[in-house]
Design an enzyme around this catalytic site. Sequence first.
Site, short mmCIF file in Angstrom:
data_model
loop_
_atom_site.label_atom_id
_atom_site.label_comp_id
_atom_site.label_asym_id
_atom_site.label_seq_id
_atom_site.Cartn_x
_atom_site.Cartn_y
_atom_site.Cartn_z
N SER A 69 38.01 23.02 -34.71
CA SER A 69 39.24 23.43 -33.69
C SER A 69 39.89 24.65 -34.34
CB SER A 69 40.23 22.32 -33.86
OG SER A 69 40.62 22.11 -35.07
N ARG A 79 42.64 25.01 -35.81
CA ARG A 79 43.17 24.52 -37.16
C ARG A 79 42.62 25.07 -38.24
NH1 ARG A 79 44.43 19.95 -33.99
NH2 ARG A 79 42.85 18.82 -35.57
N ARG A 115 27.87 7.86 -23.86
CA ARG A 115 26.99 6.49 -24.08
C ARG A 115 26.50 5.60 -22.92
NH1 ARG A 115 29.91 4.85 -29.33
NH2 ARG A 115 28.88 6.22 -30.87
N CYS A 143 28.51 2.66 -34.61
CA CYS A 143 28.11 2.42 -36.01
C CYS A 143 27.59 0.99 -36.31
CB CYS A 143 29.13 2.86 -37.02
SG CYS A 143 30.80 2.37 -36.55
N GLN A 166 34.13 -3.98 -41.17
CA GLN A 166 34.01 -2.88 -41.15
C GLN A 166 34.54 -1.84 -41.91
OE1 GLN A 166 33.06 -3.46 -36.46
NE2 GLN A 166 33.75 -1.25 -37.07
N SER A 211 35.77 4.08 -43.58
CA SER A 211 35.38 5.43 -43.07
C SER A 211 35.11 5.37 -41.69
CB SER A 211 34.27 5.91 -43.85
OG SER A 211 33.13 5.22 -43.97
N LYS A 234 32.11 -2.71 -27.17
CA LYS A 234 30.80 -2.04 -27.25
C LYS A 234 29.69 -2.79 -27.80
CE LYS A 234 33.70 2.05 -28.31
NZ LYS A 234 34.11 3.15 -29.59
N ARG A 264 38.56 -4.60 -39.59
CA ARG A 264 38.47 -3.79 -40.64
C ARG A 264 39.01 -4.29 -41.81
NH1 ARG A 264 36.49 0.73 -39.20
NH2 ARG A 264 37.60 1.10 -37.37
N HIS A 290 29.17 -1.05 -43.13
CA HIS A 290 29.36 -1.96 -42.22
C HIS A 290 28.68 -3.51 -42.77
CE1 HIS A 290 32.27 0.49 -40.65
NE2 HIS A 290 31.80 0.53 -39.28
N THR A 295 28.46 5.90 -41.64
CA THR A 295 28.43 7.46 -41.28
C THR A 295 27.12 8.00 -41.43
OG1 THR A 295 29.20 8.00 -43.47
CG2 THR A 295 31.10 7.54 -41.79
#
Length: 355
Positions: A37, A39, A112, A151, A178, A181, A207, A237, A244, A334
């Site tokens: 972006s 920034r 997706r 993920c 999970q 990250s 999902k 989480r 995970h 990740t």
Amino acid sequence: MAKMKAAILGSSGMIGQRFAHMLMGHPYFDVTAYCASDRSEGKRISDVWKLSDLQMDQELGTRTIVGTDPKALAREGVQVVFSGLPSDVAGPVEDQCADEGMAVFSNAASHRMDQDTPILIPEINADHLASIEAQKLRRKKGGYVVTNANCSVTGLALGLKPLYDAFKFTDIWVATYQALSGAGYPGVASLDILGNVLPYIKSEEEKMGLEGRKILGGFSNGRFVDAPVSIEANCARVNVRDGHLEAVFIRSRDMPDGERIAKVLSSFKARPQELGLPTAPASPIIVMKQPDRPQPKIDCQAGFPERAKGMAVSVGRIRVNGDGLRFYLLVHNTIRGGAGGSVLNAELAYREGYI
């Protein structure tokens, strides 16, 4: 053969930086543009580096971040785009890149569930790549978008694929633990997660079923056909950085014994292993016999060779009791569930002639 020019979208974020690390010295792709972006435009990668578990390559750290301009990328001859953009902004930008004729490999959820877009996990549904032919027809210049999965779904689907093929299991329950990250950077506020578990992750449980059925299903006569499986999930989480952990329970009237389950999982190989793709783990599923494994702190980097570290799913504590099967699986969210999944998708598309 000359490498294909590639760009990374979202280079200032965690997934973008995983892309940057995994694509260094890649045999197929040469990253010529690190985009982000406004920034971050003009900064160096070293100024925004967030991956404390990796030592940043010095040369990579000197690369300058540029703005995100699909037309400019096309003029510069970029053929392949890796998108680490957040889902709330990814859709239009990825569409613009595809409309400019580029092949987009996305970690975002935006596309997706599109009717002509695969949620690709190469060991599971390599044949779903055929769906992009319809995309190429509707795009202005023949580009397309390929997504990876959520993920948590990635790890679950890899663990289910050999069992679904061998035993036709259809009734699956899963509880996920999970990592932080998975919420991006800076993620969850410390006062919310320290000494705590958060038993709600927005849209995650939905999902698991929606994406899982599409991934495990088929592609026939120009359309996706969902697999006839039921996946019920509870997602939480936990205070873990990466990895995970998922507790899976499957019920079937004709449940094989644990030894046979373990053999089917550990012997599983598919198209990426057959092709020897650079980021494909030699064994996509690693069965662990220790009673206290897998553990995120020890096992989330599973996978061999070196380029495939973090790309294998670890499975342990396989237990059969009557018509019930229980086991744990671990996926690096990740890597296999993020940037690594998209890199492997691009490798498959390249080798199968779609790029």
